[in-house]
Design a protein around this motif. Structure first.
Motif, PDB file in Angstrom:
ATOM      1  N   UNK A 281      30.763  26.820  63.350  1.00  0.00           N
ATOM      2  CA  UNK A 281      29.638  26.408  62.502  1.00  0.00           C
ATOM      3  C   UNK A 281      28.332  26.487  63.297  1.00  0.00           C
ATOM      4  N   UNK A 282      28.389  26.141  64.573  1.00  0.00           N
ATOM      5  CA  UNK A 282      27.186  26.227  65.406  1.00  0.00           C
ATOM      6  C   UNK A 282      26.723  27.676  65.528  1.00  0.00           C
ATOM      7  N   UNK A 283      27.668  28.597  65.675  1.00  0.00           N
ATOM      8  CA  UNK A 283      27.295  30.016  65.734  1.00  0.00           C
ATOM      9  C   UNK A 283      26.754  30.496  64.389  1.00  0.00           C
TER      10      UNK A 283
ATOM     11  N   UNK B 170      24.093  39.394  63.707  1.00  0.00           N
ATOM     12  CA  UNK B 170      25.448  39.952  63.601  1.00  0.00           C
ATOM     13  C   UNK B 170      26.333  39.507  64.762  1.00  0.00           C
ATOM     14  N   UNK B 171      25.781  39.490  65.975  1.00  0.00           N
ATOM     15  CA  UNK B 171      26.554  39.036  67.141  1.00  0.00           C
ATOM     16  C   UNK B 171      27.010  37.594  66.950  1.00  0.00           C
ATOM     17  N   UNK B 172      26.113  36.760  66.485  1.00  0.00           N
ATOM     18  CA  UNK B 172      26.434  35.346  66.294  1.00  0.00           C
ATOM     19  C   UNK B 172      27.472  35.160  65.188  1.00  0.00           C
ATOM     20  N   UNK B 173      27.334  35.910  64.105  1.00  0.00           N
ATOM     21  CA  UNK B 173      28.315  35.819  63.022  1.00  0.00           C
ATOM     22  C   UNK B 173      29.676  36.355  63.463  1.00  0.00           C
TER      23      UNK B 173
ATOM     24  N   UNK C 111      31.262  33.652  65.452  1.00  0.00           N
ATOM     25  CA  UNK C 111      31.766  32.610  64.553  1.00  0.00           C
ATOM     26  C   UNK C 111      33.090  33.042  63.930  1.00  0.00           C
ATOM     27  N   UNK C 112      33.168  34.298  63.528  1.00  0.00           N
ATOM     28  CA  UNK C 112      34.390  34.793  62.888  1.00  0.00           C
ATOM     29  C   UNK C 112      35.531  34.986  63.877  1.00  0.00           C
ATOM     30  N   UNK C 113      35.200  35.273  65.126  1.00  0.00           N
ATOM     31  CA  UNK C 113      36.230  35.342  66.159  1.00  0.00           C
ATOM     32  C   UNK C 113      36.852  33.965  66.361  1.00  0.00           C
ATOM     33  N   UNK C 114      36.012  32.947  66.325  1.00  0.00           N
ATOM     34  CA  UNK C 114      36.470  31.572  66.521  1.00  0.00           C
ATOM     35  C   UNK C 114      37.183  31.015  65.289  1.00  0.00           C
ATOM     36  N   UNK C 115      36.730  31.451  64.105  1.00  0.00           N
ATOM     37  CA  UNK C 115      37.344  30.982  62.858  1.00  0.00           C
ATOM     38  C   UNK C 115      37.231  32.087  61.809  1.00  0.00           C
TER      39      UNK C 115
END
Length: 122
Positions: free
Chosen positions: A74-76, A93-96, A99-103
C-alpha cells in the motif's frame, strides 16, 4: 512522548486539520527520528494539501524504516500516486510494479498500472 503526538496528529487529520496534524507528526519525529508511524501518517495530509514533494519524502522514509511492514504494498501504491502528481510516469510504473511484486492482488496497484499504460499508449 512521540506516540502521543502521533495520536494527536491522527485525530487532527481525521478532523480535516491537516496543517496541525503535520505539526504533531513532526513533533513526534523530532523526538524519535526513526519512529515509523508519523512518517506513514503524515503522507495523507501532505498529499491533501498538494505538498507532493514532502509527501514523497515522508512515504520514502516510511518505506525505508519498515521495508517488511504488512502494508508495504500500500505504501508503494501511495508512492505511485504522489509520483503521478509530480508527472514522473516511469517511477510510477516502478512503484506499482514493486507493489504488485509484494502483493499481486493489490487491486489499486493493478488498476493504477492499467491506467498508466493506457495513458502511455496515447
Amino acid at each position: 512522548h512521540p506516540y502521543l503526538y502521533n495520536m494527536k496528529g491522527i485525530s487532527l487529520a481525521a478532523l480535516g486539520e491537516h496543517n496541525e496534524a503535520i505539526e504533531n507528526y513532526n513533533k513526534a519525529i523530532a523526538q524519535e527520528a526513526n519512529y515509523f508511524d508519523p512518517y506513514q501518517n503524515k503522507f495523507c495530509p501532505l498529499f491533501k494539501l498538494c505538498r507532493y514533494e514532502e509527501a514523497l519524502e515522508s512515504i520514502n522514509k516510511a518505506i525505508e524504516l519498515e521495508p517488511n511492514h504488512s502494508k508495504i504494498d500500500v505504501m508503494y501504491t501511495n508512492k505511485a500516486l504522489v509520483l503521478s502528481k509530480l508527472g514522473r510516469c516511469e517511477e510510477v510504473l516502478e512503484s506499482l510494479d514493486k507493489a504488485l511484486t509484494l502483493n499481486p492482488n493489490n487491486q489499486t496497484a493493478i488498476d493504477g498500472k492499467n491506467r498508466v499504460l493506457e495513458l502511455l499508449k496515447k
